[in-house]
Motif scaffolding. Structure first.
Motif, short mmCIF file in Angstrom:
data_model
loop_
_atom_site.label_atom_id
_atom_site.label_comp_id
_atom_site.label_asym_id
_atom_site.label_seq_id
_atom_site.Cartn_x
_atom_site.Cartn_y
_atom_site.Cartn_z
N ARG A 274 20.29 55.72 24.12
CA ARG A 274 20.74 55.04 22.89
C ARG A 274 20.80 53.53 23.10
NH1 ARG A 274 26.42 56.87 21.89
NH2 ARG A 274 26.76 55.42 23.61
N LEU A 275 21.38 53.11 24.19
CA LEU A 275 21.50 51.69 24.50
C LEU A 275 20.13 51.07 24.75
CD1 LEU A 275 23.14 49.15 25.29
CD2 LEU A 275 23.25 50.09 27.62
N SER A 276 19.28 51.74 25.52
CA SER A 276 17.94 51.22 25.83
C SER A 276 17.13 51.00 24.55
CB SER A 276 17.20 52.19 26.75
OG SER A 276 17.89 52.37 27.97
N SER A 277 17.18 51.98 23.64
CA SER A 277 16.43 51.87 22.40
C SER A 277 16.98 50.75 21.52
CB SER A 277 16.48 53.20 21.63
OG SER A 277 15.84 54.21 22.37
N ALA A 278 18.31 50.58 21.52
CA ALA A 278 18.92 49.51 20.73
C ALA A 278 18.50 48.14 21.26
CB ALA A 278 20.44 49.64 20.75
N ILE A 279 18.48 47.98 22.58
CA ILE A 279 18.08 46.71 23.18
C ILE A 279 16.62 46.39 22.85
CG2 ILE A 279 17.65 45.54 25.38
CD1 ILE A 279 20.09 47.09 26.49
N VAL A 280 15.75 47.40 22.93
CA VAL A 280 14.34 47.19 22.60
C VAL A 280 14.17 46.88 21.11
CG1 VAL A 280 12.07 48.29 22.44
CG2 VAL A 280 13.46 48.58 24.50
N GLY A 281 14.79 47.69 20.25
CA GLY A 281 14.63 47.51 18.81
C GLY A 281 15.17 46.19 18.31
N TYR A 282 16.41 45.89 18.65
CA TYR A 282 17.00 44.61 18.25
C TYR A 282 16.30 43.45 18.93
CZ TYR A 282 20.99 46.68 15.77
OH TYR A 282 21.78 47.35 14.87
N GLY A 283 15.90 43.66 20.18
CA GLY A 283 15.21 42.60 20.92
C GLY A 283 13.93 42.17 20.23
N ILE A 284 13.19 43.13 19.69
CA ILE A 284 11.96 42.81 18.96
C ILE A 284 12.28 41.96 17.74
CG2 ILE A 284 10.13 43.80 17.52
CD1 ILE A 284 10.06 46.15 19.48
N LEU A 285 13.27 42.37 16.98
CA LEU A 285 13.62 41.64 15.76
C LEU A 285 14.11 40.23 16.07
CD1 LEU A 285 15.49 44.50 13.84
CD2 LEU A 285 13.11 43.78 13.59
#
Length: 299
Positions: A274-285
């Motif tokens: 969950r944390l890894s996906s949030a970092i990647v997703g928000y990081g892209i934005l």
């Protein structure tokens, strides 16, 4: 521009699908496995044999490895200081260190600097990020995901049998080789699945409201990846008086969002999915804005 739109659409589709519960619960893991075993090796086999080296081309390689090394040290220090768990530390060692040097790097940097920047983007990506992902990424995933004591022999075995690493070795052996049209076309078809497959997987696991315990490691990862990493690259260029296109590409690459497939690896092996996906997703934005600001600073 169409690549950026595709990125945003894929994440949105994945998020929408997760809310509608169209896919099974393990769909994200399945998509990540497809990317790691099929899509990513296809990209490597397509790109590595095409690369050529010049003296100026060494700059992106040096900057990539120095930035990743210092970033990894900062993650370890931060994890110890904040007392993060082994699972969270492993996740951050992947997503806060490895950069999105191709999926975002290619469309964004070529938009800012033009097509002449592409050779340097590929060198940073293939001989910096991808080699690190294949060797370092496999080591981190093996070490931090294993609940028991793990031997160096087992880690070595996992590295040499990891599909992207195997593809990298094959690509290096085939440098200068031109594939026939059928082989190239097939590899392109599989390679083109990487962005939609991995980003839909990110969207499937993305949560806009993070649990309280995830906020601190989330913040640490993005500060290191989006702000400290490009600052390290700038300092390196100042020290060696590198003021050319290769240097500008390297600074922008260092400031790209977390590597999508690093997040996929973390999620697949159970390192704070969950944390890894949030970092990647928000990081892209966030990186869409931060990279624009960084570009204005260095030009």
């Amino acid at each position: 521009m169409e690549n950026l739109i595709l990125i945003l659409l894929c994440i949105s589709f994945g998020y929408l699908i997760s809310k509608l519960k169209v896919f099974s619960k393990d769909a994200a893991t399945t998509l990540n496995q497809f990317a790691i075993y099929i899509s990513l090796p296809s990209i490597i086999l397509l790109q590595i044999p095409k690369l050529n080296f010049t003296m100026e081309a060494i700059i992106p390689i040096i900057i990539a490895w120095v930035v990743m090394t210092i970033s990894a040290v900062l993650v370890l220090f931060s994890s110890k200081y904040f007392n993060f768990s082994k699972e969270v530390t492993g996740a951050l060692m992947l997503v806060a260190v490895l950069t999105n040097s191709s999926f975002l790097g290619i469309p964004i940097i070529s938009t800012y600097l033009g097509d002449s920047s592409l050779p340097y983007i590929l060198i940073y990506d293939q001989f910096g990020t991808f080699i690190a992902f294949s060797i370092y990424g496999t080591f981190i995933a093996s070490f931090y995901a294993n609940k028991k004591e793990i031997s160096l022999k087992l880690i070595f075995y996992k590295i040499i049998t990891f599909p992207p690493f195997m593809a990298l070795i094959a690509g290096l052996l085939l440098m200068g080789t031109e594939f026939n049209k059928i082989t190239t076309d097939i590899l392109k078809i599989f390679a083109n699945t990487t962005i939609p497959v991995t980003l839909v997987a990110v969207g499937l696991q993305l949560q806009f409201k993070l649990p309280k315990e995830d906020i601190k490691p989330f913040s640490v990862a993005l500060v290191i990846k989006l702000f400290i990493a490009p600052l390290i690259a700038i300092v390196i260029c100042e020290i060696f008086s590198w003021n050319n296109e290769a240097a500008m590409v390297s600074i922008l690459e260092a400031g790209m969002s977390p590597m999508i497939t690093a997040g996929a690896i973390a999620a697949m092996v159970g390192l704070a999915p969950r944390l890894s996906s949030a970092i990647v997703g928000y990081g892209i934005l966030i990186s869409l804005l931060s990279s624009f600001i960084l570009h204005k600073i260095i030009i």
